[in-house]
Design an enzyme around this catalytic site. Structure first.
Site, PDB file in Angstrom:
ATOM      1  N   PRO A  15       0.873  -1.356  -0.051  1.00 16.05           N
ATOM      2  CA  PRO A  15      -0.121   0.027  -0.189  1.00 16.05           C
ATOM      3  C   PRO A  15       0.795   1.330   0.091  1.00 16.05           C
ATOM      4  O   PRO A  15       0.478   2.253  -0.622  1.00 16.05           O
ATOM      5  CB  PRO A  15      -0.914  -0.141   1.354  1.00 16.05           C
ATOM      6  CG  PRO A  15      -0.988  -1.709   1.462  1.00 16.05           C
ATOM      7  CD  PRO A  15       0.236  -2.287   1.128  1.00 16.05           C
ATOM      8  N   GLU A  59       3.683  -3.434 -13.413  1.00 16.35           N
ATOM      9  CA  GLU A  59       4.990  -3.644 -13.766  1.00 16.35           C
ATOM     10  C   GLU A  59       5.792  -2.574 -14.034  1.00 16.35           C
ATOM     11  O   GLU A  59       6.952  -2.372 -14.694  1.00 16.35           O
ATOM     12  CB  GLU A  59       5.093  -4.716 -15.185  1.00 16.35           C
ATOM     13  CG  GLU A  59       4.375  -5.756 -15.287  1.00 16.35           C
ATOM     14  CD  GLU A  59       4.743  -6.785 -14.461  1.00 16.35           C
ATOM     15  OE1 GLU A  59       6.145  -6.863 -14.261  1.00 16.35           O
ATOM     16  OE2 GLU A  59       4.126  -7.779 -14.093  1.00 16.35           O
TER      17      GLU A  59
END
Length: 390
Positions: A136, A370
Site C-alpha cells: 500500500p 510492472e
C-alpha cells in the site's frame, strides 16, 4: 456488427514447432476464450478453467526448461503467444504473464531440490501463481517495502500486507518479497508461499475500470510460517531477484499491449470498411484512412521493439533498457490506438455492443503495472546518462 474476420497477424517464428504452437493458441482462442470474453468481463467472471486448459496444453510454462515441465521456448515465441491471448482477452494474456513472473524467482535462483519439488506443478500441473512485491505504501519505490520475514528456528514468519496483487485470493502459490534485514534494497529476501498457507488472507477484490474478470486484491500475511526450504536465493538477494524478474515481466506487458492494440485496430478496420456514409464506406475518407494507417504503424513498431528485446534476452545479452523502452512505447501506443478505435466507431464505439470501449479501458492499466511508464523513462534515462545526482 460485422462478422468479417480480420486477417491473423503474420508471425515470423523460428521453428515448425513454434508455428504449430501459435496455431494451437489461435485454436484455443477462437473456441474457448474469444466467444465468452465480453460477457464474462462485464460480469467479472474469472476464467479459471481457461488457465487449467492452458496448463494442460503446455502453455503456462513456455519460457522455462522442459526438465521441470516447461516448454523450452525462446522469449521471442512466448511473447507472441501472449500477444495472441491478450488480443482475445487481456485477463488471460496478462494472467499468463503474471504467472510466468511468479515462476521466475524459483526457476532462476532456486536450488536443484527446490526446483524439483515445486516447478513441475507450477509450470504444468495446473497451478496459478501471484507475484507479491507492491505494498500500500511502496509501489514504484519497491525497495521501501515493509512486509517482514523474521527467522524462527528453521522457519520464517511473514507479516505484512501486499497490494495490487493479480490473482489475489485465487492463486495457488505466491512469490513474496519481504524484509529480512536492513532498510533498503539489501535487506529483502524472496520466498515461495503456498496460496492456502495459514494466516494468508485476501481482501475483497478491487473495483476496477477494466479487467473486471481478473481479481486484483490486497493479501494480508498474518504470521504466515514457511520453512527455510522455501527461501529463494540468499538472504538479502530478493531485490536483485525482483528486478531481474521485472525486466522479463515488462516484455510480457509490452506484448499484451500490442495484442490489445491489434484487437482494437482489427475492429476499427472491420467497422470502417462496413459502415457507409454519404454513399460509400467511411474507410474511403482520407481522415479515417490516415488514422488507421497511424494506428497500424504504431502497432508494428511496438511489435518490432518487444521482439528485438526478446531476441537480446534469448541471446543472453543485456536487455533491461530495451525492455523498459518496449513497455513504455507499446503501452502508450495501446492507449492511443484504442482511443482512436473508439473514435473510428463514433457513438457505437462508446457502447458495450462493440469491444473497443473495453479495450480502451483495459489499455490504461498497462501503462501502470510492472512499473509505471514514468518509472520506465527513469530506467531508460539511467542507461543513457547514469544515475541521478543527489
Amino acid at each position: 456488427m460485422s462478422d468479417r474476420a480480420p486477417q491473423p497477424v503474420e508471425r515470423r517464428l523460428p521453428t515448425e514447432e513454434s508455428r504449430q504452437l501459435v496455431a494451437l493458441v489461435r485454436d484455443i482462442v477462437s473456441k474457448e476464450i474469444a466467444p465468452r470474453a465480453a460477457e464474462e468481463e462485464e460480469a467479472g467472471v474469472f476464467p479459471r478453467e481457461v488457465f487449467t486448459l492452458l496448463s494442460e496444453s503446455g502453455l503456462l510454462g513456455l519460457p522455462y526448461g522442459s526438465a521441470h515441465g516447461g516448454g523450452d521456448q525462446p522469449y521471442e515465441v512466448y511473447l507472441q503467444v501472449l500477444e495472441e491471448l491478450a488480443a482475445a482477452r487481456l485477463t488471460v494474456g496478462l494472467g499468463v504473464s503474471v504467472h510466468s513472473l511468479a515462476c521466475h524467482a524459483l526457476a532462476g535462483y532456486g536450488t536443484d531440490a527446490q526446483q524439483a519439488a515445486h516447478l513441475p506443478a507450477m509450470l504444468s500441473g495446473g497451478l496459478l501463481g501471484a507475484y507479491c512485491l507492491s505494498e500500500p505504501a511502496s509501489g514504484s519505490d519497491a525497495a521501501s517495502l515493509r512486509t517482514k520475514a523474521v527467522r524462527d528456528g528453521d522457519d520464517w514468519v511473514i507479516t505484512g500486507t501486499k497490494a495490487w496483487i493479480t490473482h489475489g485470493g485465487v492463486a495457488d502459490f505466491c512469490t513474496v518479497l519481504a524484509r529480512t534485514g536492513v532498510e533498503g534494497a539489501r535487506g529483502i529476501t524472496a520466498f515461495l508461499v503456498p496460496g492456502d498457507a495459514e494466516g494468508l488472507n485476501a481482501a475483497l477484490p478491487e473495483k476496477k475500470m477494466g479487467m473486471k474478470g481478473s481479481p486484483t486484491a490486497q493479501l494480508h500475511f498474518d504470521g504466515v510460517r514457511v520453512g527455510d526450504d522455501r527461501r529463494i536465493g540468499e538472504e538479502g538477494q530478493g531485490f536483485a531477484i525482483a528486478l531481474s524478474a521485472l525486466d522479463s515481466g515488462r516484455l510480457g506487458i509490452a506484448a499484451c499491449a500490442v495484442g490489445v492494440a491489434q484487437a482494437a485496430l482489427d475492429e476499427a478496420v472491420r467497422y470502417a470498411t462496413d459502415r457507409r456514409q454519404f454513399g460509400r464506406p467511411i474507410a474511403d475518407f482520407q481522415g479515417l484512412r490516415f488514422m488507421l494507417a497511424d494506428m497500424a504503424t504504431q502497432i508494428e513498431a511496438g511489435r518490432a521493439l518487444y521482439l528485438e528485446a526478446a531476441r537480446l534476452r534469448d541471446a543472453g545479452e543485456p536487455f533491461s533498457r530495451q525492455a523498459a523502452m518496449a513497455k513504455l512505447f507499446c503501452t502508450d501506443a495501446a492507449m492511443r490506438v484504442t482511443t482512436d478505435a473508439v473514435q473510428v466507431l463514433g457513438g457505437y464505439g462508446y457502447t458495450l455492443d462493440f469491444p473497443v470501449e473495453r479495450l480502451m479501458r483495459e489499455a490504461k492499466v498497462l501503462q501502470i503495472v510492472e512499473g509505471t511508464n514514468q518509472i520506465q523513462r527513469m530506467v531508460i534515462a539511467r542507461h543513457l546518462a547514469g544515475p541521478e545526482t543527489r
